[in-house]
Design an enzyme around this catalytic site. Structure first.
Site, mmCIF file in Angstrom:
data_model
loop_
_atom_site.group_PDB
_atom_site.id
_atom_site.type_symbol
_atom_site.label_atom_id
_atom_site.label_comp_id
_atom_site.label_asym_id
_atom_site.label_seq_id
_atom_site.Cartn_x
_atom_site.Cartn_y
_atom_site.Cartn_z
ATOM 1 N N ASN A 153 36.905 12.580 -40.650
ATOM 2 C CA ASN A 153 37.339 11.995 -41.920
ATOM 3 C C ASN A 153 37.555 13.133 -42.938
ATOM 4 O O ASN A 153 37.040 14.240 -42.760
ATOM 5 C CB ASN A 153 36.313 10.963 -42.426
ATOM 6 C CG ASN A 153 34.893 11.513 -42.478
ATOM 7 O OD1 ASN A 153 34.609 12.609 -42.001
ATOM 8 N ND2 ASN A 153 33.991 10.759 -43.058
ATOM 9 N N CYS A 160 30.946 8.420 -39.535
ATOM 10 C CA CYS A 160 29.817 8.218 -40.455
ATOM 11 C C CYS A 160 28.567 8.767 -39.773
ATOM 12 O O CYS A 160 27.999 8.130 -38.881
ATOM 13 C CB CYS A 160 29.643 6.742 -40.802
ATOM 14 S SG CYS A 160 28.220 6.463 -41.881
ATOM 15 N N CYS A 194 25.422 11.715 -47.386
ATOM 16 C CA CYS A 194 26.612 11.491 -46.554
ATOM 17 C C CYS A 194 26.552 12.524 -45.433
ATOM 18 O O CYS A 194 26.626 13.739 -45.686
ATOM 19 C CB CYS A 194 27.880 11.648 -47.394
ATOM 20 S SG CYS A 194 29.390 11.505 -46.411
ATOM 21 N N ASN A 243 33.648 0.961 -44.979
ATOM 22 C CA ASN A 243 33.069 1.273 -46.281
ATOM 23 C C ASN A 243 32.862 -0.022 -47.062
ATOM 24 O O ASN A 243 33.426 -1.069 -46.725
ATOM 25 C CB ASN A 243 34.015 2.192 -47.063
ATOM 26 C CG ASN A 243 34.055 3.591 -46.487
ATOM 27 O OD1 ASN A 243 33.009 4.205 -46.265
ATOM 28 N ND2 ASN A 243 35.253 4.108 -46.253
ATOM 29 N N GLN A 276 27.888 1.673 -45.966
ATOM 30 C CA GLN A 276 28.754 1.508 -44.788
ATOM 31 C C GLN A 276 28.197 0.415 -43.868
ATOM 32 O O GLN A 276 26.982 0.221 -43.795
ATOM 33 C CB GLN A 276 28.836 2.798 -43.948
ATOM 34 C CG GLN A 276 29.895 3.781 -44.403
ATOM 35 C CD GLN A 276 29.434 4.633 -45.567
ATOM 36 O OE1 GLN A 276 28.306 5.099 -45.581
ATOM 37 N NE2 GLN A 276 30.300 4.827 -46.551
ATOM 38 N N ASN A 325 36.585 12.213 -49.225
ATOM 39 C CA ASN A 325 35.194 12.263 -49.662
ATOM 40 C C ASN A 325 35.051 13.548 -50.489
ATOM 41 O O ASN A 325 35.480 14.623 -50.047
ATOM 42 C CB ASN A 325 34.272 12.298 -48.446
ATOM 43 C CG ASN A 325 34.393 11.028 -47.617
ATOM 44 O OD1 ASN A 325 33.910 9.971 -48.009
ATOM 45 N ND2 ASN A 325 35.073 11.120 -46.472
ATOM 46 N N ASN A 384 25.410 9.499 -40.982
ATOM 47 C CA ASN A 384 24.130 8.826 -41.226
ATOM 48 C C ASN A 384 24.091 7.477 -40.522
ATOM 49 O O ASN A 384 23.053 7.079 -39.977
ATOM 50 C CB ASN A 384 23.906 8.643 -42.735
ATOM 51 C CG ASN A 384 23.658 9.962 -43.442
ATOM 52 O OD1 ASN A 384 23.068 10.869 -42.860
ATOM 53 N ND2 ASN A 384 24.102 10.064 -44.675
HETATM 54 N N1 LIG Z 1 33.003 7.179 -46.800
HETATM 55 C C1 LIG Z 1 33.327 7.852 -45.589
HETATM 56 C C2 LIG Z 1 32.671 7.275 -44.369
HETATM 57 C C3 LIG Z 1 31.180 7.288 -44.384
HETATM 58 C C4 LIG Z 1 30.522 8.654 -44.342
HETATM 59 C C5 LIG Z 1 29.056 8.528 -44.143
HETATM 60 N N2 LIG Z 1 28.276 7.984 -45.162
HETATM 61 C C6 LIG Z 1 28.416 9.660 -43.397
HETATM 62 O O1 LIG Z 1 27.173 9.675 -43.346
HETATM 63 O O2 LIG Z 1 29.114 10.469 -42.790
HETATM 64 C C7 LIG Z 1 34.832 7.861 -45.357
HETATM 65 O O3 LIG Z 1 35.535 6.919 -45.766
HETATM 66 O O4 LIG Z 1 35.320 8.827 -44.753
#
Ligand SMILES: N[C@@H](CCC[C@H](N)C(=O)O)C(=O)O
Length: 287
Positions: free
Chosen positions: A154, A67, A215, A58, A38, A188, A69
């Protein structure tokens, strides 16, 4: 930077007028040197009382609402710059409060989960989203089935398994489930196993990024779904390939994620084209 191995490019655009174009994100992701999961693009605040507007991309160039992390990475970067420990960010999912602790770990208030089928969103009505009718594998012997689904800002689907989470071909099932018609905004996809009333192990196929080492929002989704289905209590240690996060689903419904962030390297980026030049300085560690 990385948050539990989730590879994050923190892009400081506070002094710029432009945005990271999706094409630039894809170009950066295609190069080994700048490969990432990301981008957290820090913009000047749009709302009084907030420290920054954070836009999340992304590696496929799509935008995400949350996100976890990456948010910890932004906190550590801004804390190193300002000496402050508390921040309020605005994202597509709303306001996010975060705090760096004396031991260097960072807590992020990820907001409140949503369980309604239209909020996730799902393409059709499901009254009970603790376990929806969805499966993969042979019809009479599905490999994964009945996920808990929810929004942590998300969309997430968590498939519960009793076996080792490493034993499932998430690289094969992930893309099919991420793009399943039941998820009009994709989702996800996680596989989670309860290891005690206060711990889980899991792996995630991220929407727009594929298999990642961690994630944060998925860890929150798994912890909340585990508590909601009475598999665990509301305070859970979630272990992913890249490390462990502590998740607390507070009584006021807010989900607090706590974990580390790590600085790796820096450079100069053209957000229009994705042209990138790495700084000469060698790797260092903050926090
Ligand atoms: N891929 C996710 C967004 C990123 C999530 C992330 N790595 C985290 O740590 O929460 C999406 O498109 O919802």
């Amino acid at each position: 930077m990385n948050g539990c191995g989730n590879e994050i490019l923190v892009v400081d655009l506070r002094a710029a007028t432009g945005r990271v174009r999706p094409e630039a994100a894809r170009a950066l992701a295609a190069r080994t040197e700048t490969r990432f999961d990301q981008i957290m693009a820090i913009h000047r605040p749009a709302t009084p009382g907030t420290d920054a507007y954070v836009r999340i991309l992304n590696c496929d160039g799509s935008e995400a609402e949350a996100c976890g992390n990456g948010t910890r990475c932004v906190v550590q970067a801004l804390s190193a710059e300002t000496g402050r420990s508390r921040f309020t960010f605005e994202t597509r999912a709303g306001l996010i409060l975060a705090e760096e602790h004396a031991d260097g770990t960072i807590s992020v208030d990820m907001g409140t989960p949503r369980f309604g089928w239209q909020d996730i969103p799902l393409a059709e009505e499901f009254r009970d989203t603790r376990a929806i009718e969805l499966q993969i594998g042979p019809i009479d012997a599905p490999v994964l089935h009945s996920p808990s689904v929810m929004s942590m800002g998300n969309p997430h689907a968590v498939f519960w398994v009793k076996e080792d989470v490493d034993g499932f071909a998430l690289d094969r099932f992930g893309p099919i489930l991420e793009n399943h018609p039941i998820f009009p905004e994709r989702a996800n996809i996680s596989i989670a196993r309860v290891t005690s009333p206060s711990s889980l192990t899991m792996r995630t196929w991220e929407r727009g990024a594929g298999l990642t080492r961690a994630c944060g929002s998925a860890a929150c989704a798994a912890a909340v779904s585990a508590a909601r289905t009475r598999r665990t209590g509301r305070a859970v240690a979630v272990t992913q390939p890249g490390g462990t996060l502590s998740i607390l689903w507070r009584d006021d419904d807010h989900v607090i994620m706590t974990g580390p962030a790590e600085w790796e390297w820096s450079g100069r980026l053209d957000p229009e084209t994705g042209d990138f030049q790495r700084d000469a300085a060698e790797e260092r560690e903050i926090g």
